[in-house]
Motif scaffolding. Sequence first.
Motif, PDB file in Angstrom:
ATOM      1  N   ARG A   1      51.222 -69.810 -55.473  1.00 16.73           N
ATOM      2  CA  ARG A   1      49.837 -70.276 -55.290  1.00 16.73           C
ATOM      3  C   ARG A   1      49.612 -71.618 -55.977  1.00 16.73           C
ATOM      4  O   ARG A   1      48.988 -72.523 -55.409  1.00 16.73           O
ATOM      5  CB  ARG A   1      48.847 -69.243 -55.821  1.00 16.73           C
ATOM      6  N   ILE A   2      50.089 -71.751 -57.193  1.00 13.73           N
ATOM      7  CA  ILE A   2      49.901 -73.007 -57.932  1.00 13.73           C
ATOM      8  C   ILE A   2      50.612 -74.153 -57.226  1.00 13.73           C
ATOM      9  O   ILE A   2      50.042 -75.230 -57.024  1.00 13.73           O
ATOM     10  CB  ILE A   2      50.382 -72.870 -59.381  1.00 13.73           C
ATOM     11  N   LEU A   3      51.863 -73.916 -56.824  1.00 13.81           N
ATOM     12  CA  LEU A   3      52.619 -74.979 -56.163  1.00 13.81           C
ATOM     13  C   LEU A   3      52.019 -75.371 -54.817  1.00 13.81           C
ATOM     14  O   LEU A   3      51.839 -76.553 -54.534  1.00 13.81           O
ATOM     15  CB  LEU A   3      54.075 -74.551 -55.964  1.00 13.81           C
ATOM     16  N   ARG A   4      51.713 -74.378 -54.002  1.00 14.54           N
ATOM     17  CA  ARG A   4      51.258 -74.672 -52.642  1.00 14.54           C
ATOM     18  C   ARG A   4      49.805 -75.119 -52.584  1.00 14.54           C
ATOM     19  O   ARG A   4      49.480 -76.141 -51.984  1.00 14.54           O
ATOM     20  CB  ARG A   4      51.457 -73.450 -51.748  1.00 14.54           C
ATOM     21  N   ARG A   5      48.923 -74.330 -53.165  1.00 14.72           N
ATOM     22  CA  ARG A   5      47.489 -74.624 -53.059  1.00 14.72           C
ATOM     23  C   ARG A   5      47.023 -75.662 -54.063  1.00 14.72           C
ATOM     24  O   ARG A   5      46.015 -76.323 -53.839  1.00 14.72           O
ATOM     25  CB  ARG A   5      46.680 -73.352 -53.285  1.00 14.72           C
ATOM     26  N   GLY A   6      47.711 -75.738 -55.169  1.00 17.58           N
ATOM     27  CA  GLY A   6      47.312 -76.677 -56.212  1.00 17.58           C
ATOM     28  C   GLY A   6      48.079 -77.977 -56.127  1.00 17.58           C
ATOM     29  O   GLY A   6      47.606 -78.964 -55.583  1.00 17.58           O
ATOM     30  N   ILE A   7      49.296 -77.971 -56.586  1.00 20.01           N
ATOM     31  CA  ILE A   7      50.054 -79.217 -56.732  1.00 20.01           C
ATOM     32  C   ILE A   7      50.359 -79.868 -55.386  1.00 20.01           C
ATOM     33  O   ILE A   7      50.015 -81.034 -55.167  1.00 20.01           O
ATOM     34  CB  ILE A   7      51.323 -78.969 -57.563  1.00 20.01           C
ATOM     35  N   ALA A   8      51.012 -79.162 -54.471  1.00 21.26           N
ATOM     36  CA  ALA A   8      51.396 -79.775 -53.190  1.00 21.26           C
ATOM     37  C   ALA A   8      50.175 -80.208 -52.384  1.00 21.26           C
ATOM     38  O   ALA A   8      50.097 -81.342 -51.922  1.00 21.26           O
ATOM     39  CB  ALA A   8      52.267 -78.818 -52.382  1.00 21.26           C
ATOM     40  N   ALA A   9      49.191 -79.328 -52.238  1.00 18.87           N
ATOM     41  CA  ALA A   9      48.020 -79.636 -51.409  1.00 18.87           C
ATOM     42  C   ALA A   9      47.139 -80.717 -52.005  1.00 18.87           C
ATOM     43  O   ALA A   9      46.535 -81.499 -51.275  1.00 18.87           O
ATOM     44  CB  ALA A   9      47.201 -78.369 -51.174  1.00 18.87           C
ATOM     45  N   PHE A  10      47.056 -80.772 -53.318  1.00 20.19           N
ATOM     46  CA  PHE A  10      46.194 -81.760 -53.956  1.00 20.19           C
ATOM     47  C   PHE A  10      46.856 -83.122 -54.126  1.00 20.19           C
ATOM     48  O   PHE A  10      46.184 -84.104 -54.416  1.00 20.19           O
ATOM     49  CB  PHE A  10      45.703 -81.273 -55.314  1.00 20.19           C
ATOM     50  N   CYS A  11      48.176 -83.172 -53.963  1.00 19.29           N
ATOM     51  CA  CYS A  11      48.876 -84.435 -54.204  1.00 19.29           C
ATOM     52  C   CYS A  11      49.470 -85.064 -52.946  1.00 19.29           C
ATOM     53  O   CYS A  11      49.750 -86.255 -52.936  1.00 19.29           O
ATOM     54  CB  CYS A  11      49.974 -84.228 -55.244  1.00 19.29           C
TER      55      CYS A  11
END
Length: 196
Positions: A150-160
């Motif tokens: 969730r952190i990687l996909r929804r947070g880091i990848a999606a936000f960057c």
Amino acid sequence: MHLLLVLAHPLEDSFAAAVARTAKETLEAGGHSVDMLDLYREGFDPRLTESERRSQYTVPYDGSAVEDLVARLRAAEGLIFVFPQWWFNFPAILKGFFDRVFAPGVAFDHDPDGGRIVPKLGNIKLFWALTTTGSPWWIVHLYMGNPVRRILRRGIAAFCAKGVDFRMMNLYDMDRNTDAKRKAHLQRIRLALSKI
């Protein structure tokens, strides 16, 4: 494609190191160029500096202490992270990498009106994570809700970055796995990476 391959494990003879070697060899055999960033071997300091924290909302952000890593991130077209999940989270050194290198002005910009952050890594088309967990699948997914994904996909990848090819490959129950299961997992990684 030029890929930044980030390894976060303190042991050179770890399974994570074997995964990173397998990934690098497979990608290079497929004609890709790979920049291997071994956070431990390169002596990366995960601690956010006072200057970095104070400049989070100023322009420009003070990323001078990690400008070489920022340059490597900006040169990449794809990212592959290799790490174990400890306590259902990133190793501290990898969390520090995200804190310090995926910074304002580099990975994203703050919306001047105070809304969503604006992705800035338009160069990144692929964002993969190759991980292991000590827990079985059902604990990671059903009990914990797969927090790292969730952190990687929804947070880091999606936000960057926008529209990235996101994939996460886990070897579960690592502490009880056999050599045959580890070899089979390496073969799954080879097969997946050979299709990039």
